[in-house]
Write an enzyme that holds these catalytic residues in place. Sequence first.
Site, mmCIF file in Angstrom:
data_model
loop_
_atom_site.group_PDB
_atom_site.id
_atom_site.type_symbol
_atom_site.label_atom_id
_atom_site.label_comp_id
_atom_site.label_asym_id
_atom_site.label_seq_id
_atom_site.Cartn_x
_atom_site.Cartn_y
_atom_site.Cartn_z
ATOM 1 N N CYS A 71 18.507 -5.394 6.926
ATOM 2 C CA CYS A 71 19.188 -5.594 5.712
ATOM 3 C C CYS A 71 20.721 -5.131 5.603
ATOM 4 C CB CYS A 71 18.597 -4.760 4.632
ATOM 5 S SG CYS A 71 19.036 -4.855 2.885
ATOM 6 N N TYR A 74 -7.275 4.791 -9.748
ATOM 7 C CA TYR A 74 -7.013 4.088 -8.502
ATOM 8 C C TYR A 74 -7.898 2.907 -8.687
ATOM 9 C CZ TYR A 74 -7.066 2.618 -3.849
ATOM 10 O OH TYR A 74 -6.848 1.537 -2.708
ATOM 11 N N CYS A 91 0.826 -1.170 -0.062
ATOM 12 C CA CYS A 91 0.042 -0.097 -0.220
ATOM 13 C C CYS A 91 0.942 1.245 0.033
ATOM 14 C CB CYS A 91 -1.029 -0.026 1.134
ATOM 15 S SG CYS A 91 -1.895 1.530 1.271
ATOM 16 N N GLU A 121 1.325 -0.372 -6.802
ATOM 17 C CA GLU A 121 1.291 0.745 -6.037
ATOM 18 C C GLU A 121 2.743 1.117 -5.774
ATOM 19 O OE1 GLU A 121 -1.489 1.268 -2.860
ATOM 20 O OE2 GLU A 121 -3.290 0.093 -3.946
ATOM 21 N N ASP A 126 -3.376 -6.786 2.619
ATOM 22 C CA ASP A 126 -3.709 -6.472 1.314
ATOM 23 C C ASP A 126 -3.220 -7.378 0.487
ATOM 24 O OD1 ASP A 126 -4.458 -3.930 2.513
ATOM 25 O OD2 ASP A 126 -2.364 -3.227 2.382
ATOM 26 N N TYR A 133 -0.202 -4.934 -4.905
ATOM 27 C CA TYR A 133 0.613 -4.936 -3.889
ATOM 28 C C TYR A 133 1.858 -5.643 -3.872
ATOM 29 C CZ TYR A 133 -3.838 -3.207 -2.012
ATOM 30 O OH TYR A 133 -5.036 -2.462 -1.756
ATOM 31 N N CYS A 140 -2.333 1.984 7.437
ATOM 32 C CA CYS A 140 -1.116 1.753 6.878
ATOM 33 C C CYS A 140 -0.833 0.185 7.088
ATOM 34 C CB CYS A 140 0.100 2.437 7.715
ATOM 35 S SG CYS A 140 1.726 2.104 7.235
#
Length: 221
Positions: A212, A86, A55, A98, A133, A138, A203
Amino acid sequence: MFLYGRTPRLPTREQALTGRPEPMFDLPARHTVLGTPLAGPYPEGMEVADFALGCFWGAERAFWRLTGVYTTLVGYQGGYTEHPAYEEVCSGLTGHTEAVRVVHDPALITYEQLLRVFWESHDPTQGFRQGNDVGTQYRSALHTRTPAQAAAAAASREAYQRVLTAAGHGTITTELLPAEGRPFYPAEPHHQQYLDKNPWGYCGIGGTGVSCPVGVAGAGG
């Protein structure tokens, strides 16, 4: 989303919606947080990087908080439909992700440091979903704009895969593709800096909790 049975599937070019030759709206002039222009041309020395990590509301906020980021904007990338809406992207019939465009000063924050934020801000092993999502829009993707970006993105994916595997996670599904031929189409004005306008808004992104091992020095915000 475009489904065969219950599994999201990317459409072919022939199956994708046609779209339109021009955008349906004017992009806002300035970033609501940073105060900088959303659209280019950008100041000399700035570099552009494109990221897709679920998202785009939460993804954009993860980048605008970083020192050295000049501006950010959300949009659609990687598919076939020109200037999509959208709702069209959500249908799964455009092929787009997105995405977030990040314009940054490489003297203050490097592409490698942005890659570290990208990898740590989502779970890149989930395929056509990110958390709750679900859909092809996504999926995780890096659309690289230069050979240097392509090399850095590939090296970071390999490095992160090693630490993810050691931590018991699966295989990274992130697409690494050149941005050339895959235009970035800005999203509608109300999606730009959405979580600044709606601080309690949804969110859906979240990382694996695995650090990472690239771009560690110098990224701040």
